[in-house]
Design a protein around this motif. Structure first.
Motif, PDB file in Angstrom:
ATOM      1  N   LEU A 131       0.823  -1.200   0.000  1.00  0.00           N
ATOM      2  CA  LEU A 131       0.000   0.000   0.000  1.00  0.00           C
ATOM      3  C   LEU A 131       0.864   1.259   0.000  1.00  0.00           C
ATOM      4  O   LEU A 131       0.562   2.233  -0.698  1.00  0.00           O
ATOM      5  CB  LEU A 131      -0.934  -0.007   1.213  1.00  0.00           C
ATOM      6  N   GLN A 132       1.947   1.247   0.754  1.00  0.00           N
ATOM      7  CA  GLN A 132       2.850   2.396   0.795  1.00  0.00           C
ATOM      8  C   GLN A 132       3.444   2.686  -0.582  1.00  0.00           C
ATOM      9  O   GLN A 132       3.531   3.842  -1.006  1.00  0.00           O
ATOM     10  CB  GLN A 132       3.968   2.148   1.811  1.00  0.00           C
ATOM     11  N   VAL A 133       3.870   1.631  -1.264  1.00  0.00           N
ATOM     12  CA  VAL A 133       4.419   1.792  -2.615  1.00  0.00           C
ATOM     13  C   VAL A 133       3.367   2.377  -3.551  1.00  0.00           C
ATOM     14  O   VAL A 133       3.652   3.277  -4.354  1.00  0.00           O
ATOM     15  CB  VAL A 133       4.956   0.459  -3.153  1.00  0.00           C
ATOM     16  N   TYR A 134       2.136   1.883  -3.422  1.00  0.00           N
ATOM     17  CA  TYR A 134       1.068   2.353  -4.296  1.00  0.00           C
ATOM     18  C   TYR A 134       0.781   3.839  -4.057  1.00  0.00           C
ATOM     19  O   TYR A 134       0.638   4.617  -5.011  1.00  0.00           O
ATOM     20  CB  TYR A 134      -0.195   1.531  -4.077  1.00  0.00           C
ATOM     21  N   LEU A 135       0.687   4.242  -2.799  1.00  0.00           N
ATOM     22  CA  LEU A 135       0.430   5.644  -2.481  1.00  0.00           C
ATOM     23  C   LEU A 135       1.586   6.531  -2.949  1.00  0.00           C
ATOM     24  O   LEU A 135       1.372   7.638  -3.450  1.00  0.00           O
ATOM     25  CB  LEU A 135       0.201   5.803  -0.980  1.00  0.00           C
ATOM     26  N   GLY A 136       2.817   6.039  -2.771  1.00  0.00           N
ATOM     27  CA  GLY A 136       3.975   6.775  -3.278  1.00  0.00           C
ATOM     28  C   GLY A 136       3.937   6.891  -4.785  1.00  0.00           C
ATOM     29  O   GLY A 136       4.285   7.942  -5.349  1.00  0.00           O
ATOM     30  N   PHE A 137       3.516   5.836  -5.462  1.00  0.00           N
ATOM     31  CA  PHE A 137       3.398   5.845  -6.920  1.00  0.00           C
ATOM     32  C   PHE A 137       2.391   6.885  -7.394  1.00  0.00           C
ATOM     33  O   PHE A 137       2.629   7.610  -8.372  1.00  0.00           O
ATOM     34  CB  PHE A 137       3.000   4.458  -7.411  1.00  0.00           C
ATOM     35  N   LYS A 138       1.259   6.977  -6.716  1.00  0.00           N
ATOM     36  CA  LYS A 138       0.218   7.913  -7.135  1.00  0.00           C
ATOM     37  C   LYS A 138       0.727   9.356  -7.095  1.00  0.00           C
ATOM     38  O   LYS A 138       0.474  10.142  -8.008  1.00  0.00           O
ATOM     39  CB  LYS A 138      -1.017   7.769  -6.245  1.00  0.00           C
TER      40      LYS A 138
END
Length: 315
Positions: A131-138
């Motif tokens: 989830l952290q990676v995804y939020l950082g990606f966004k």
């Protein structure tokens, strides 16, 4: 108590299931813009770390080279890790986030290209990390869109690439009267205008008229000699006499022109930029470039006020 524990477990399993259902094992960044610039010009500008500060939207800390320059934008740091003619490798790091990306230029036409910024970022089998990676990606996805827009806004303006506006024109005055002289020193203003005055007297003696500004070209022949060439466009073809010669340019031929304001250093820099432009667009030169002396240097002593038109015949 048991019901509360079951409830927490259910929420946890729903969270984990949602994370793995909606966030894939890898996520992709892929954004591009079309720029009105040649690949050669873009590369030459991008490898100069000082130029980045003109368009980078965040903080910019200059190092000795582009590889030692720190770029920051919205809590992310961008590090140039490698580059070649058509590609730049950029590592991006933030809180709980790291990505290796590439910025690639692809020529479309003679004077335009597609600039693509892309990356494939692995997530994680740890749901929290995933989830952290995804939020950082966004957030990074939005940042890259903004940075590319800044690049396009900057590089679509020719003035930002070459430091001046370069116009494609046609030869207007093909008939010239010219002369040259070799000197042991770089020509002075008086020596330049002595040759121009000689040409003007020749024009007057044949009932001709000058139809443009005096033309000047100076080059160093060797360590002990400079060649000064001057010419004046005329309204009709005159006769040669002694060291005064009739010249003819290709009427309607293609020629590049830029009008600049400043003294010798400014003119020298403009020559270099015009040469870059000629090489970037793969032109060849059928004749020597020249300066058109709009300002009479004898009258205007302040070199910062000189107006010069720089011409490059091309084909």
């Amino acid at each position: 108590m048991k019901k509360i524990l079951v409830g927490f477990l259910l929420i946890f399993f729903l969270f984990v299931a949602s994370v793995f259902l909606f966030i894939p094992n890898s996520i992709s960044i892929n954004h591009s813009v079309v720029l009105n610039i040649t690949q050669e010009a873009l590369y030459r500008t991008l490898v100069n770390n000082k130029d980045w500060s003109h368009w980078w939207p965040g903080n910019f800390h200059t190092g000795d080279s582009i590889n030692s320059t720190t770029l920051e934008y919205k809590d992310y740091q961008y590090h140039i890790t490698g580059r070649d003619f058509g590609q730049m490798l950029i590592s991006i790091s933030g809180t709980n986030f790291f990505a290796k990306t590439s910025l690639i230029s692809i020529p479309l036409k003679a004077d335009s290209l597609k600039l693509s910024w892309s990356s494939v970022i692995p997530t994680s089998y740890n749901p929290v990390k995933r989830l952290q990676v995804y939020l950082g990606f966004k957030q990074l996805d939005k940042n890259i869109t903004t940075i590319l827009e800044k690049i396009k806004t900057h590089f679509d303006k020719q003035q930002h690439t070459y430091g001046m506006q370069i116009h494609n024109e046609l030869v207007e005055y093909p008939l010239l009267i010219s002369t040259f002289v070799e000197l042991k020193n770089y020509p002075s203003i008086d020596e330049v205008y002595a040759q121009i005055d000689k040409l003007q007297k020749h024009i007057d003696s044949q009932s001709g008229k000058s139809v443009g500004y005096p033309m000047l070209n100076i080059f160093q022949k060797d360590s002990a000699a400079w060649v000064l060439k001057v010419a004046i466009p005329t309204d009709k073809e005159l006769q040669s006499a002694g060291d005064i010669f009739v010249k003819r340019m290709l009427g309607g031929g293609k020629i590049l022109m830029s009008e600049i304001k400043g003294g010798p250093a400014t003119i020298k820099h403009a020559y270099q930029q015009m040469e870059y432009y000629v090489n970037d667009h793969h032109y060849s030169a059928p004749a020597i470039p020249y300066e058109s002396l709009v300002t009479d240097r004898r009258i205007q002593k302040d070199t910062a006020q000189w107006i010069t038109r720089l011409y490059f015949p091309v084909m």
